[in-house]
Motif scaffolding. Structure first.
Motif, PDB file in Angstrom:
ATOM      1  N   GLY A 115      -7.940 -15.308  -1.442  1.00  0.00           N
ATOM      2  CA  GLY A 115      -8.060 -15.942  -0.140  1.00  0.00           C
ATOM      3  C   GLY A 115      -6.955 -15.604   0.837  1.00  0.00           C
ATOM      4  O   GLY A 115      -6.793 -16.304   1.850  1.00  0.00           O
ATOM      5  N   LEU A 116      -6.195 -14.555   0.571  1.00  0.00           N
ATOM      6  CA  LEU A 116      -5.104 -14.155   1.464  1.00  0.00           C
ATOM      7  C   LEU A 116      -5.560 -13.035   2.392  1.00  0.00           C
ATOM      8  O   LEU A 116      -6.415 -12.217   2.042  1.00  0.00           O
ATOM      9  CB  LEU A 116      -3.893 -13.688   0.658  1.00  0.00           C
ATOM     10  N   THR A 117      -4.935 -12.986   3.559  1.00  0.00           N
ATOM     11  CA  THR A 117      -5.237 -11.954   4.547  1.00  0.00           C
ATOM     12  C   THR A 117      -3.996 -11.114   4.788  1.00  0.00           C
ATOM     13  O   THR A 117      -2.911 -11.657   5.031  1.00  0.00           O
ATOM     14  CB  THR A 117      -5.684 -12.571   5.883  1.00  0.00           C
ATOM     15  N   LEU A 118      -4.131  -9.799   4.722  1.00  0.00           N
ATOM     16  CA  LEU A 118      -2.999  -8.898   4.952  1.00  0.00           C
ATOM     17  C   LEU A 118      -2.586  -8.939   6.416  1.00  0.00           C
ATOM     18  O   LEU A 118      -3.412  -8.783   7.308  1.00  0.00           O
ATOM     19  CB  LEU A 118      -3.383  -7.470   4.557  1.00  0.00           C
ATOM     20  N   GLN A 119      -1.297  -9.154   6.650  1.00  0.00           N
ATOM     21  CA  GLN A 119      -0.744  -9.202   7.996  1.00  0.00           C
ATOM     22  C   GLN A 119       0.022  -7.933   8.345  1.00  0.00           C
ATOM     23  O   GLN A 119      -0.005  -7.477   9.491  1.00  0.00           O
ATOM     24  CB  GLN A 119       0.214 -10.398   8.125  1.00  0.00           C
ATOM     25  N   GLN A 120       0.695  -7.356   7.354  1.00  0.00           N
ATOM     26  CA  GLN A 120       1.589  -6.229   7.655  1.00  0.00           C
ATOM     27  C   GLN A 120       1.921  -5.483   6.367  1.00  0.00           C
ATOM     28  O   GLN A 120       2.055  -6.078   5.305  1.00  0.00           O
ATOM     29  CB  GLN A 120       2.882  -6.762   8.273  1.00  0.00           C
ATOM     30  N   THR A 121       2.045  -4.171   6.488  1.00  0.00           N
ATOM     31  CA  THR A 121       2.549  -3.334   5.402  1.00  0.00           C
ATOM     32  C   THR A 121       3.634  -2.427   5.980  1.00  0.00           C
ATOM     33  O   THR A 121       3.430  -1.813   7.037  1.00  0.00           O
ATOM     34  CB  THR A 121       1.443  -2.463   4.790  1.00  0.00           C
ATOM     35  N   CYS A 122       4.766  -2.362   5.317  1.00  0.00           N
ATOM     36  CA  CYS A 122       5.808  -1.438   5.756  1.00  0.00           C
ATOM     37  C   CYS A 122       6.289  -0.625   4.561  1.00  0.00           C
ATOM     38  O   CYS A 122       6.088  -1.006   3.397  1.00  0.00           O
ATOM     39  CB  CYS A 122       6.975  -2.179   6.417  1.00  0.00           C
ATOM     40  N   HIS A 123       6.910   0.508   4.859  1.00  0.00           N
ATOM     41  CA  HIS A 123       7.333   1.435   3.816  1.00  0.00           C
ATOM     42  C   HIS A 123       8.779   1.869   4.042  1.00  0.00           C
ATOM     43  O   HIS A 123       9.240   1.930   5.174  1.00  0.00           O
ATOM     44  CB  HIS A 123       6.439   2.679   3.794  1.00  0.00           C
ATOM     45  N   ASP A 124       9.455   2.152   2.957  1.00  0.00           N
ATOM     46  CA  ASP A 124      10.780   2.768   2.986  1.00  0.00           C
ATOM     47  C   ASP A 124      10.794   3.778   1.854  1.00  0.00           C
ATOM     48  O   ASP A 124      10.894   3.406   0.679  1.00  0.00           O
ATOM     49  CB  ASP A 124      11.878   1.715   2.807  1.00  0.00           C
ATOM     50  N   GLY A 125      10.660   5.053   2.203  1.00  0.00           N
ATOM     51  CA  GLY A 125      10.485   6.065   1.170  1.00  0.00           C
ATOM     52  C   GLY A 125       9.175   5.827   0.448  1.00  0.00           C
ATOM     53  O   GLY A 125       8.127   5.616   1.069  1.00  0.00           O
ATOM     54  N   ASP A 126       9.216   5.819  -0.879  1.00  0.00           N
ATOM     55  CA  ASP A 126       8.012   5.589  -1.672  1.00  0.00           C
ATOM     56  C   ASP A 126       7.728   4.106  -1.897  1.00  0.00           C
ATOM     57  O   ASP A 126       6.687   3.759  -2.448  1.00  0.00           O
ATOM     58  CB  ASP A 126       8.143   6.277  -3.031  1.00  0.00           C
ATOM     59  N   TRP A 127       8.645   3.243  -1.476  1.00  0.00           N
ATOM     60  CA  TRP A 127       8.519   1.810  -1.730  1.00  0.00           C
ATOM     61  C   TRP A 127       7.746   1.129  -0.600  1.00  0.00           C
ATOM     62  O   TRP A 127       7.741   1.605   0.529  1.00  0.00           O
ATOM     63  CB  TRP A 127       9.893   1.173  -1.888  1.00  0.00           C
ATOM     64  N   ALA A 128       7.122  -0.001  -0.935  1.00  0.00           N
ATOM     65  CA  ALA A 128       6.307  -0.717   0.057  1.00  0.00           C
ATOM     66  C   ALA A 128       6.626  -2.201   0.040  1.00  0.00           C
ATOM     67  O   ALA A 128       7.156  -2.750  -0.926  1.00  0.00           O
ATOM     68  CB  ALA A 128       4.820  -0.504  -0.229  1.00  0.00           C
ATOM     69  N   CYS A 129       6.285  -2.857   1.157  1.00  0.00           N
ATOM     70  CA  CYS A 129       6.421  -4.310   1.311  1.00  0.00           C
ATOM     71  C   CYS A 129       5.191  -4.800   2.056  1.00  0.00           C
ATOM     72  O   CYS A 129       4.817  -4.210   3.086  1.00  0.00           O
ATOM     73  CB  CYS A 129       7.702  -4.660   2.074  1.00  0.00           C
ATOM     74  N   MET A 130       4.535  -5.843   1.558  1.00  0.00           N
ATOM     75  CA  MET A 130       3.312  -6.346   2.157  1.00  0.00           C
ATOM     76  C   MET A 130       3.469  -7.832   2.484  1.00  0.00           C
ATOM     77  O   MET A 130       4.056  -8.595   1.711  1.00  0.00           O
ATOM     78  CB  MET A 130       2.117  -6.149   1.219  1.00  0.00           C
ATOM     79  N   THR A 131       2.944  -8.229   3.631  1.00  0.00           N
ATOM     80  CA  THR A 131       2.982  -9.631   4.074  1.00  0.00           C
ATOM     81  C   THR A 131       1.558 -10.136   4.204  1.00  0.00           C
ATOM     82  O   THR A 131       0.720  -9.503   4.856  1.00  0.00           O
ATOM     83  CB  THR A 131       3.714  -9.756   5.415  1.00  0.00           C
ATOM     84  N   PHE A 132       1.290 -11.288   3.574  1.00  0.00           N
ATOM     85  CA  PHE A 132      -0.052 -11.890   3.590  1.00  0.00           C
ATOM     86  C   PHE A 132       0.033 -13.299   4.180  1.00  0.00           C
ATOM     87  O   PHE A 132       1.082 -13.938   4.181  1.00  0.00           O
ATOM     88  CB  PHE A 132      -0.617 -11.995   2.179  1.00  0.00           C
ATOM     89  N   LYS A 133      -1.097 -13.782   4.659  1.00  0.00           N
ATOM     90  CA  LYS A 133      -1.220 -15.134   5.178  1.00  0.00           C
ATOM     91  C   LYS A 133      -2.329 -15.860   4.429  1.00  0.00           C
ATOM     92  O   LYS A 133      -3.382 -15.274   4.138  1.00  0.00           O
ATOM     93  CB  LYS A 133      -1.576 -15.087   6.683  1.00  0.00           C
ATOM     94  N   ARG A 134      -2.056 -17.125   4.117  1.00  0.00           N
ATOM     95  CA  ARG A 134      -3.094 -17.909   3.458  1.00  0.00           C
ATOM     96  C   ARG A 134      -3.993 -18.576   4.503  1.00  0.00           C
ATOM     97  O   ARG A 134      -3.487 -19.140   5.448  1.00  0.00           O
ATOM     98  CB  ARG A 134      -2.477 -18.982   2.567  1.00  0.00           C
TER      99      ARG A 134
END
Length: 316
Positions: free
Chosen positions: A297-316
């Motif tokens: 039930g989460l919605t993706l808000q943002q994805t960012c990258h640094d090299g091969d690594w990733a960070c994702m932000t979701f909203k309920r």
């Protein structure tokens, strides 16, 4: 902190293949590697070692013709941050861009190498990394900190933070009273929870499976003057089943498999409209994590990258 030392042998040996092996082995919880003439040695916390996942990534290894064997032994019990403790680390600057286009700056330092212009930063965090990981040097930690700097839920102006009640129970954001409760999953040194509190979050609950990390989080919270608003717990995500608190913001900087396993528990303690920030995984893992989050039930808000690594932000 108990570790396994896993010695990998590649036959025939190829440097490129050894690099790829180190990358995919992180999916089984591995944190650091040492090169050898015939392969690599990987180190993984015993509680996080997933042998089934390791065997799976080896079976799918993308270098045909190279055989991989490994042996597992208990690593010598030693201080994995001895160099940090003796020498410290150079200050780290993290910038976050808010929705209104303003830039906010965080400086992470060890208390001994404070930069001359640290006073110009919006906030600074001192980290004394005794026997725990998370000084801010890793890409995943920096990305979550940058996301926090831009996050409206726990962000307030410095003058508003200065006039907040001493017990930290309430804060003023845009002229309104608000409560922002934060959960830091796998807290390490406590840097993420401390960052959220210094930005104006009301309270933080932080947990880690490693007892030394829990102690270090408490130590760093005291150093940064936020210990009255931080509760640290020793254990894994099953702790969340016993909590009565619910959270506006949940953060987890853990490997992919643990995130997939624990995400349902994260969601179970999130308030409606709450934010979930995840990192600790590679770009290629994003579709799998997004699929799991969507199913919960989460919605993706943002994805960012640094090299091969990733960070994702979701909203309920």
């Amino acid at each position: 902190m108990k570790y396994y030392e896993v010695t990998f042998t590649l036959s025939p040996y190829a440097a490129d293949a050894a690099d790829v092996l180190a990358a995919v082995a992180s999916e089984a919880g591995f944190e650091t590697f040492e090169e050898t003439p015939t392969g690599t040695i990987g180190y993984v916390q015993q509680q996080l070692f997933d042998q089934q996942a390791l065997d799976s990534v080896i079976a799918d290894f993308p270098f045909p013709g190279i055989a991989i064997t490994y042996t597992v032994a208990e690593a010598e019990d030693r201080d994995w941050n001895e160099q940090w403790e003796q020498e410290g680390f150079e200050p780290i600057e993290v910038r976050g861009l808010t929705a209104d286009g303003a830039s906010r700056t965080l400086v992470i330092h060890d208390g001994r190498h404070l930069p001359d212009d640290a006073h110009a930063a919006d906030i600074s965090i001192e980290i004394d990394a005794h026997l725990a990981f998370g000084t801010g040097t890793h890409e995943t930690t920096r990305m979550i900190c940058a996301t926090l700097l831009a996050n409206e839920e726990c962000r307030m102006k410095n003058e508003e933070f200065a006039t907040a009640q001493p017990n930290g129970q309430r804060s003023t954001v845009n002229g309104q009273r608000s409560m922002v409760n934060v959960l830091d999953c796998g807290c390490g040194t406590g840097i993420l929870g401390i960052c959220a509190l210094k930005l104006g979050a009301t309270s933080c609950t932080a947990y880690d499976i490693d007892e030394w990390s829990v102690d270090n989080t408490r130590h760093n919270a005291v150093i940064n003057g936020v210990d009255d608003r931080l509760q640290e717990l020793h254990g894994d995500a099953t702790l969340l089943d016993t909590l009565t608190d619910r959270f506006n913001l949940v953060m987890a900087n853990i490997n992919r498999n643990i995130l997939l396993q624990d995400m349902e528990r994260f969601v179970s303690v999130m308030l409606p409209g709450a934010t979930l920030i995840l990192s600790g995984f590679y770009r290629d893992d994003c579709p799998l994590l997004e699929e799991r989050a969507h199913a919960l039930g989460l919605t993706l808000q943002q994805t960012c990258h640094d090299g091969d690594w990733a960070c994702m932000t979701f909203k309920r």
